[in-house]
Design a protein around this motif. Structure first.
Motif, PDB file in Angstrom:
ATOM      1  N   TRP A   1       0.247  -1.675   1.440  1.00 35.54           N
ATOM      2  CA  TRP A   1      -1.165  -1.708   1.865  1.00 35.54           C
ATOM      3  C   TRP A   1      -2.041  -1.090   0.785  1.00 35.54           C
ATOM      4  O   TRP A   1      -3.138  -1.584   0.489  1.00 35.54           O
ATOM      5  CB  TRP A   1      -1.350  -0.950   3.183  1.00 35.54           C
ATOM      6  N   LYS A   2      -1.577  -0.003   0.180  1.00 38.70           N
ATOM      7  CA  LYS A   2      -2.347   0.657  -0.886  1.00 38.70           C
ATOM      8  C   LYS A   2      -2.509  -0.280  -2.076  1.00 38.70           C
ATOM      9  O   LYS A   2      -3.602  -0.390  -2.656  1.00 38.70           O
ATOM     10  CB  LYS A   2      -1.639   1.954  -1.312  1.00 38.70           C
ATOM     11  N   SER A   3      -1.425  -0.972  -2.465  1.00 36.50           N
ATOM     12  CA  SER A   3      -1.501  -1.932  -3.568  1.00 36.50           C
ATOM     13  C   SER A   3      -2.458  -3.071  -3.255  1.00 36.50           C
ATOM     14  O   SER A   3      -3.101  -3.616  -4.154  1.00 36.50           O
ATOM     15  CB  SER A   3      -0.106  -2.513  -3.865  1.00 36.50           C
ATOM     16  N   ALA A   4      -2.548  -3.417  -1.979  1.00 37.32           N
ATOM     17  CA  ALA A   4      -3.443  -4.503  -1.558  1.00 37.32           C
ATOM     18  C   ALA A   4      -4.887  -4.030  -1.414  1.00 37.32           C
ATOM     19  O   ALA A   4      -5.797  -4.850  -1.203  1.00 37.32           O
ATOM     20  CB  ALA A   4      -2.948  -5.081  -0.228  1.00 37.32           C
ATOM     21  N   GLY A   5      -5.122  -2.703  -1.515  1.00 35.35           N
ATOM     22  CA  GLY A   5      -6.471  -2.179  -1.347  1.00 35.35           C
ATOM     23  C   GLY A   5      -6.945  -2.212   0.093  1.00 35.35           C
ATOM     24  O   GLY A   5      -8.145  -2.322   0.364  1.00 35.35           O
ATOM     25  N   ILE A   6      -5.997  -2.098   1.019  1.00 36.59           N
ATOM     26  CA  ILE A   6      -6.309  -2.212   2.453  1.00 36.59           C
ATOM     27  C   ILE A   6      -5.936  -0.919   3.170  1.00 36.59           C
ATOM     28  O   ILE A   6      -4.863  -0.357   2.938  1.00 36.59           O
ATOM     29  CB  ILE A   6      -5.514  -3.373   3.100  1.00 36.59           C
ATOM     30  N   GLU A   7      -6.816  -0.431   4.027  1.00 34.39           N
ATOM     31  CA  GLU A   7      -6.493   0.652   4.950  1.00 34.39           C
ATOM     32  C   GLU A   7      -6.311   0.001   6.317  1.00 34.39           C
ATOM     33  O   GLU A   7      -7.288  -0.327   7.002  1.00 34.39           O
ATOM     34  CB  GLU A   7      -7.635   1.672   5.005  1.00 34.39           C
ATOM     35  N   PRO A   8      -5.062  -0.255   6.734  1.00 38.77           N
ATOM     36  CA  PRO A   8      -4.839  -1.070   7.939  1.00 38.77           C
ATOM     37  C   PRO A   8      -5.324  -0.380   9.217  1.00 38.77           C
ATOM     38  O   PRO A   8      -4.978   0.776   9.473  1.00 38.77           O
ATOM     39  CB  PRO A   8      -3.324  -1.259   7.958  1.00 38.77           C
ATOM     40  N   ALA A   9      -6.097  -1.088   9.985  1.00 35.27           N
ATOM     41  CA  ALA A   9      -6.613  -0.566  11.255  1.00 35.27           C
ATOM     42  C   ALA A   9      -7.247  -1.729  12.005  1.00 35.27           C
ATOM     43  O   ALA A   9      -7.577  -2.757  11.414  1.00 35.27           O
ATOM     44  CB  ALA A   9      -7.642   0.540  11.020  1.00 35.27           C
ATOM     45  N   GLY A  10      -7.372  -1.560  13.292  1.00 35.22           N
ATOM     46  CA  GLY A  10      -8.034  -2.589  14.087  1.00 35.22           C
ATOM     47  C   GLY A  10      -7.099  -3.267  15.065  1.00 35.22           C
ATOM     48  O   GLY A  10      -5.914  -2.938  15.167  1.00 35.22           O
ATOM     49  N   ARG A  11      -7.631  -4.222  15.770  1.00 40.44           N
ATOM     50  CA  ARG A  11      -6.914  -4.922  16.829  1.00 40.44           C
ATOM     51  C   ARG A  11      -5.632  -5.573  16.345  1.00 40.44           C
ATOM     52  O   ARG A  11      -4.635  -5.641  17.067  1.00 40.44           O
ATOM     53  CB  ARG A  11      -7.863  -5.999  17.405  1.00 40.44           C
ATOM     54  N   TRP A  12      -5.643  -6.061  15.089  1.00 38.24           N
ATOM     55  CA  TRP A  12      -4.517  -6.830  14.565  1.00 38.24           C
ATOM     56  C   TRP A  12      -3.356  -5.951  14.109  1.00 38.24           C
ATOM     57  O   TRP A  12      -2.266  -6.450  13.876  1.00 38.24           O
ATOM     58  CB  TRP A  12      -4.990  -7.685  13.385  1.00 38.24           C
ATOM     59  N   TYR A  13      -3.587  -4.627  13.973  1.00 42.97           N
ATOM     60  CA  TYR A  13      -2.559  -3.739  13.420  1.00 42.97           C
ATOM     61  C   TYR A  13      -1.939  -2.901  14.530  1.00 42.97           C
ATOM     62  O   TYR A  13      -2.601  -2.061  15.152  1.00 42.97           O
ATOM     63  CB  TYR A  13      -3.181  -2.827  12.358  1.00 42.97           C
TER      64      TYR A  13
END
Length: 292
Positions: free
Chosen positions: A160-172
């Motif tokens: 996720w860090k490599s993708a530049g994403i902080e995962p959160a929300g309904r989908w996670y």
């Protein structure tokens, strides 16, 4: 499910016994990541070791984060884990005597065959970015995380860090469980997840999820053994490690699963040490050439 229940009961029993100050005499106590246990490889190695050396082995399975914590508390003699950064930190802090690489495989990103986020053929970090973007727009796109501080969860966070994403929300979503239970949850929700190759293969017959991203450098998964410094049975721990990296131990790893799955679930480290990122200390010279 029954096996998991028995496993949890055993963990509770062993921890309560140790907490009560009782000893385990000359029994070797191993804390391991779930993939080595759930696939049955560790049972195959344990059986041969016990038969050859007459040393009884107790195993606690609970993920790399759990195993490292057991080691810090001195509740076990040996760790079998798969998170290089935290393993080296564990040793640098004085909790472990050495890191010995003994096996590897790859992580897979698995998901529904229709692949609504379009990740097939992408590299791992690009696949994660696409899952996050699709999850924000499409209610049918979800990702199930281990969320348990395991080695697989640690690799997921790196991706996720490599993708530049902080995962959160309904989908996670987070399962908070081992790899097998997380795969079942992801399958029930037709969601994506990150899994080690061997656990996926062991569960694949009961899953509709398919591998979509496999075997890139970002997905390399190396297993290492670390004797615990505070152990009263370091001699037993060292003997098990030497068995793991011996020709016999490496041949068991190289062959395990072929009769059921048509291919091995793990690859032996011998002959591949440098390419999987283990240094000369972690992979002694004689091991480099065993199969080389």
């Amino acid at each position: 499910m029954i096996r998991r229940y028995v496993q949890l009961l055993f963990v509770a029993f062993l921890i309560s016994t140790l907490s009560a100050g009782e000893t385990t005499d000359d029994r070797l106590r191993i804390a391991t990541t779930t993939s080595l246990y759930d696939t049955g490889l560790l049972n195959a190695l344990e059986s041969r070791f016990e038969e050859e050396y007459g040393i009884e082995v107790d195993i606690i399975s609970g993920g790399t984060g759990f195993a490292l914590e057991q080691g810090r508390r001195g509740d076990v003699d040996l760790l079998l884990v798969h998170d290089k950064e935290r393993e080296r930190e564990f040793i640098a802090d004085g909790y472990g005597t050495e890191r010995r690489c003994f096996a590897y495989n790859y992580f897979y990103i698995v998901g529904p065959a229709e692949d609504p986020a379009g990740i097939k053929g992408r590299n791992a970090s690009e696949a994660f970015r696409r899952i996050a973007e699709a999850g924000e727009k499409n209610p049918n796109v979800q990702f199930v995380s281990r969320g348990d501080n395991s080695g697989t969860h640690a690799r997921e966070r790196l991706l996720w860090k490599s993708a530049g994403i902080e995962p959160a929300g309904r989908w996670y979503l987070e399962s908070g469980q081992g790899m097998g239970a997380t795969l079942i949850m992801a399958d029930e929700k037709s969601a994506y997840t990150l899994t080690d190759m061997s656990t996926y293969m062991a569960f694949a017959g009961n899953l509709s999820l398919v591998p979509l991203v496999t075997e890139s450098d970002e997905l390399l998964n190396v297993y290492a053994a670390i004797p615990v410094s505070a152990s009263e049975h370091l001699d037993l721990a060292d003997r098990f490690v030497e068995f793991l990296v011996s020709r016999e131990g490496q041949e068991i790893i190289a062959g395990y699963g072929k009769d059921i799955y048509g291919r091995a679930l793990f690859y032996p480290a011998a002959g591949h040490c440098m390419e999987i990122g283990c240094n000369a200390t972690e992979c002694p010279g004689e091991m480099v050439s065993v199969f080389g």
